[in-house]
Design a protein around this motif. Sequence first.
Motif, mmCIF file in Angstrom:
data_model
loop_
_atom_site.group_PDB
_atom_site.id
_atom_site.type_symbol
_atom_site.label_atom_id
_atom_site.label_comp_id
_atom_site.label_asym_id
_atom_site.label_seq_id
_atom_site.Cartn_x
_atom_site.Cartn_y
_atom_site.Cartn_z
ATOM 1 N N LEU A 82 0.685 -1.153 0.359
ATOM 2 C CA LEU A 82 -0.155 -0.169 -0.123
ATOM 3 C C LEU A 82 1.078 1.339 -0.382
ATOM 4 N N CYS A 83 1.789 1.452 -0.002
ATOM 5 C CA CYS A 83 3.106 2.323 0.213
ATOM 6 C C CYS A 83 3.187 3.056 -1.251
ATOM 7 N N ASP A 84 3.220 4.152 -0.801
ATOM 8 C CA ASP A 84 3.585 5.061 -2.529
ATOM 9 C C ASP A 84 5.886 5.057 -2.050
ATOM 10 N N GLY A 85 5.581 4.689 -3.948
ATOM 11 C CA GLY A 85 6.803 4.471 -3.958
ATOM 12 C C GLY A 85 7.488 3.519 -3.065
ATOM 13 N N ASN A 86 8.720 3.471 -2.995
ATOM 14 C CA ASN A 86 9.961 1.773 -2.267
ATOM 15 C C ASN A 86 10.306 1.727 -0.876
ATOM 16 N N GLU A 87 9.523 3.834 -0.532
ATOM 17 C CA GLU A 87 10.261 3.597 0.365
ATOM 18 C C GLU A 87 9.211 3.341 2.039
ATOM 19 N N ILE A 88 9.329 2.563 2.935
ATOM 20 C CA ILE A 88 7.972 2.477 3.937
ATOM 21 C C ILE A 88 7.837 3.201 4.423
ATOM 22 N N VAL A 147 -9.763 -4.225 -2.419
ATOM 23 C CA VAL A 147 -10.905 -4.668 -2.753
ATOM 24 C C VAL A 147 -12.136 -3.603 -3.180
ATOM 25 N N ALA A 148 -11.368 -2.370 -2.377
ATOM 26 C CA ALA A 148 -11.851 -1.087 -2.538
ATOM 27 C C ALA A 148 -11.445 -0.459 -4.131
ATOM 28 N N ALA A 149 -9.684 -0.617 -4.169
ATOM 29 C CA ALA A 149 -9.310 -0.525 -5.127
ATOM 30 C C ALA A 149 -9.564 -1.471 -6.855
ATOM 31 N N LEU A 150 -10.348 -2.708 -6.448
ATOM 32 C CA LEU A 150 -10.638 -3.180 -7.778
ATOM 33 C C LEU A 150 -12.076 -3.009 -7.974
ATOM 34 N N GLU A 151 -12.505 -2.726 -6.895
ATOM 35 C CA GLU A 151 -14.420 -2.025 -7.560
ATOM 36 C C GLU A 151 -14.155 -0.599 -8.369
ATOM 37 N N ALA A 202 -3.763 -2.165 -9.305
ATOM 38 C CA ALA A 202 -1.895 -2.528 -9.001
ATOM 39 C C ALA A 202 -1.899 -1.017 -8.935
ATOM 40 N N LYS A 203 -2.126 -0.259 -10.604
ATOM 41 C CA LYS A 203 -1.845 1.333 -10.298
ATOM 42 C C LYS A 203 -1.612 2.392 -9.268
ATOM 43 N N LEU A 204 -3.118 2.066 -9.018
ATOM 44 C CA LEU A 204 -3.997 2.711 -7.861
ATOM 45 C C LEU A 204 -2.989 2.422 -6.562
ATOM 46 N N LEU A 205 -3.020 1.345 -6.258
ATOM 47 C CA LEU A 205 -2.539 0.909 -5.514
ATOM 48 C C LEU A 205 -0.735 1.416 -5.035
ATOM 49 N N GLY A 206 -0.426 1.683 -5.893
ATOM 50 C CA GLY A 206 0.926 1.589 -6.646
ATOM 51 C C GLY A 206 2.204 0.603 -6.333
ATOM 52 N N ILE A 207 1.622 -0.277 -6.259
ATOM 53 C CA ILE A 207 2.394 -1.414 -6.578
ATOM 54 C C ILE A 207 2.076 -2.143 -7.560
#
Length: 454
Positions: free
Chosen positions: A367-373, A420-424, A434-439
């Motif tokens: 769920l993080c934005d980018g590669n750094e958590i 599920v929210a991103a898929l809906e 996947a793009k919306l979730l940043g993964i």
Amino acid sequence: MKNVLVVDDEPDIRELLEITLSRMNLDSHAAANVREAKSLLDNEQFDLCLTDMKLPDGTGIELVEHIQDQFPHIPVAVITAFGSMEAAIKALKAGAFDFVSKPIDLNILRGLVDSALKVASTPIDKTTDSEAKASQKLLGESEAMLALRQKIDKLARSQAPVYLRGESGVGKELVATQIHQQGPRANSSFVPVNCGAIPTELMESEFFGHLKGSFTGAMSDKEGLFQAANGGTLFLDEIAELPIHMQVKLLRAIQEKAIKPIGAQKEIPVDIRLLSATHKDLAAEVKTGNFRQDLYYRINVIELNIPPLRERITDLPILANFMLSRISGSNNDKYSLSDDAIEKLKTYPFPGNIRELENILERAATLCDGNEITANDLDLPDSKPAAGVADETNPDESSISLSVDQLEDYLIQKERKAIVAALEQTRWNKTAAAKLLGITFRQLRYRLQKLELE
């Protein structure tokens, strides 16, 4: 030739042992008592010692302790009287490699000698940098982990039953695997069993096997777990979940080193190293009558405590980096933790231990934005309110009990909800979700499979 010290005050037994060893292409020297044995040890080089428990001037345990102190590289096997399980357990606690009961079964003796000589010829440090074993290493450089690895090195060179004690999620199966891999049975099977996952009505068949036609539905012969582990190691996880009737059958199998499949007329000898574990307090289970005291003493010959993550928190960066590397896989995107994320993790009590850390990092990487958590991406559960009490100001968030099961369920449900929210939102377009979730798409597919959302 390998050289074996034989200690027994009965000339017939000494002769039997020496003839057996000679046929195995082994040299031997015999002693009739403790004094003679100590003298031979001072003047000869030995690879193994076989000693009777009762000697004219002492006991086999006295000799075990002497060898442990002065010649720790020499494994000692003790010969006990028939049915003398207490004496065998005392010998194992004192450091004996294994035991054999009178009347001596020569096949069992030969197997014991072979295993003991493997231990004597194996270097204590068997670490390797091979990628195949990298995921099965115990990571960490804290004092607690260094002490644990030293104990594992020592326990691996014995055949004594070991009871692994530790909270849920500390890595008991990994420790059991290490004991197996560093011991003389490393080239044989390691069979892990979750006792709580086997239906009660199937337990006897699962453990001991059955013959065709022995009951309705037995369409063919089936090998049990003891037979599958023959020559290797049987790891019984969550052993406290066994019902009383199975505890009785398990005790007999351990003591007799034999099992009787359902429908069979005779017992079948089995040679296993037994390791067991549970997150429950077995001593307390014995007091309440839920666990047999005689079985408890039989499996708890040596107790190994595995420290929780909060007692080895300095190992957290090493563990986190390893887990993030595994989560990243072969992708070009390599995840890392920010300094504030590491500091936040170090202040968290981790009731779910290593397993919980892995779940937290998997969710954060998803769920993080980018590669750094960052610290905010961790979304650690709040344990302040009492268990089961909802937060009135935020009805979507419930307080989390520090029970491992509740905690894991909370983390999984929260991750499931976000995906599920991103898929809906993207009408189940996985690439867009996947793009919306940043993964990456691959990471999303992995999470869908793990959460059974495919």
